[in-house]
Enzyme design. Structure first.
Site, PDB file in Angstrom:
ATOM      1  N   SER A  62      83.755  44.575  -8.964  1.00 27.80           N
ATOM      2  CA  SER A  62      84.413  44.791 -10.256  1.00 27.80           C
ATOM      3  C   SER A  62      84.927  43.483 -10.852  1.00 27.80           C
ATOM      4  O   SER A  62      85.259  42.538 -10.131  1.00 27.80           O
ATOM      5  CB  SER A  62      85.578  45.758 -10.097  1.00 27.80           C
TER       6      SER A  62
HETATM    7  N1  SAH Z   1      85.946  47.511  -5.652  1.00 30.02           N
HETATM    8  C1  SAH Z   1      84.568  47.295  -5.312  1.00 30.02           C
HETATM    9  C2  SAH Z   1      83.728  48.060  -6.293  1.00 30.02           C
HETATM   10  C3  SAH Z   1      82.381  48.377  -5.809  1.00 30.02           C
HETATM   11  S1  SAH Z   1      81.416  49.345  -6.944  1.00 30.02           S
HETATM   12  C4  SAH Z   1      84.284  45.814  -5.406  1.00 30.02           C
HETATM   13  O1  SAH Z   1      84.931  45.171  -6.238  1.00 30.02           O
HETATM   14  O2  SAH Z   1      83.430  45.309  -4.693  1.00 30.02           O
HETATM   15  C5  SAH Z   1      81.823  50.987  -6.442  1.00 30.02           C
HETATM   16  C6  SAH Z   1      81.402  51.390  -5.077  1.00 30.02           C
HETATM   17  O3  SAH Z   1      81.652  52.789  -4.952  1.00 30.02           O
HETATM   18  C7  SAH Z   1      79.943  51.204  -4.749  1.00 30.02           C
HETATM   19  O4  SAH Z   1      79.825  50.362  -3.651  1.00 30.02           O
HETATM   20  C8  SAH Z   1      79.438  52.626  -4.430  1.00 30.02           C
HETATM   21  O5  SAH Z   1      78.496  52.665  -3.383  1.00 30.02           O
HETATM   22  C9  SAH Z   1      80.720  53.316  -4.029  1.00 30.02           C
HETATM   23  N2  SAH Z   1      80.741  54.763  -4.116  1.00 30.02           N
HETATM   24  C10 SAH Z   1      80.214  55.568  -5.062  1.00 30.02           C
HETATM   25  N3  SAH Z   1      80.447  56.860  -4.781  1.00 30.02           N
HETATM   26  C11 SAH Z   1      81.155  56.890  -3.609  1.00 30.02           C
HETATM   27  C12 SAH Z   1      81.700  57.912  -2.794  1.00 30.02           C
HETATM   28  N4  SAH Z   1      81.575  59.216  -3.101  1.00 30.02           N
HETATM   29  N5  SAH Z   1      82.368  57.560  -1.677  1.00 30.02           N
HETATM   30  C13 SAH Z   1      82.508  56.272  -1.321  1.00 30.02           C
HETATM   31  N6  SAH Z   1      82.016  55.242  -2.053  1.00 30.02           N
HETATM   32  C14 SAH Z   1      81.348  55.544  -3.187  1.00 30.02           C
END
Ligand code: SAH
Length: 214
Positions: A62
């Protein structure tokens, strides 16, 4: 001087002055945490820019502003027990680990969960527990939580997450009618039910799971 210290200081200055982030503890952690260690080698030089960046499996780390805003909205205390859903790179996880008492993080994509786990270990966080699962079901055994942060956008507020929130606890989650755009919502659980506040438009990758997009 640390590698990337100057771009990191510029990022924090932008968070403070342009984005009006007010929680000094959040800014302080972001001024220290090496964000470049959470992206691929080729993207390191871009790690402190004002945007999201790709990580593996079509997901993103993000934008620094959204990480700061969501963290600020949780109003963390050093004792807080926090659930994070969508750990991705583990960057947000590390910030929560720096500011809260205990962090339980969930990531649904195995390779991301593994990489995030390795980074968290290398940086010596002993108060973070990370697992690979569908986070829309929460993490019952460690509930109730003072705060829950969801870093992926869902169609509605997952019911298990509200149930696993303490009275007085906060859930920060992007909610939208389509898979591309959302509103950043903060849900407060009170003795009488829930109160929600809207913090404006945002764009996250979809929250996929039993209580998210199918
Ligand atoms: N805060 C993280 C954001 C990653 S993007 C960063 O800055 O790196 C969001 C993430 O949510 C992705 O990696 C995706 O695989 C995950 N995601 C989506 N649905 C999910 C779920 N039901 N449970 C766990 N993770 C999930």
């Amino acid at each position: 001087m640390n590698e990337y210290q100057i771009p990191r200081e510029r990022m924090v200055q932008r968070l403070r002055e342009h984005y009006q982030i007010r929680d000094e503890r959040v800014l302080d952690v972001m001024a220290k945490l090496p964000r470049h260690l959470f992206v691929a080698e080729a993207l390191k030089v871009q790690a402190y820019k004002d945007n999201a960046l790709p990580i593996s499996s079509n997901q993103t780390i993000s934008q620094p502003f959204i990480v700061a805003r969501m963290t600020e909205l949780l109003e963390l205390t050093p004792q807080a027990r926090i659930l994070e859903i969508g750990a991705g790179s583990g960057y947000q996880t590390a910030i929560l680990g720096s500011l809260a008492g205990q962090v339980f993080a969930i990531e649904r994509i195995p390779v991301l969960a593994k990489e995030a786990q390795e980074r968290i270990q290398k940086l010596n966080f002993h108060n973070v527990t990370l697992r690979c699962a569908d986070g829309t079901n929460g993490w019952e055994v460690y509930a109730p939580f003072d705060g829950i942060l969801v870093a992926a956008g869902g169609p509605s507020i997952p019911e298990p997450l509200v149930r696993q929130l303490k009275i007085g606890g906060r859930l920060v989650i992007p909610i939208g009618n389509d898979q591309k755009t959302q509103k950043l919502i903060r849900v407060m659980r009170t003795a009488k039910g829930i109160q929600t506040e809207d913090f404006g438009a945002c764009a996250f990758v979809p929250l996929i799971g039993e209580h998210g997009w199918k």
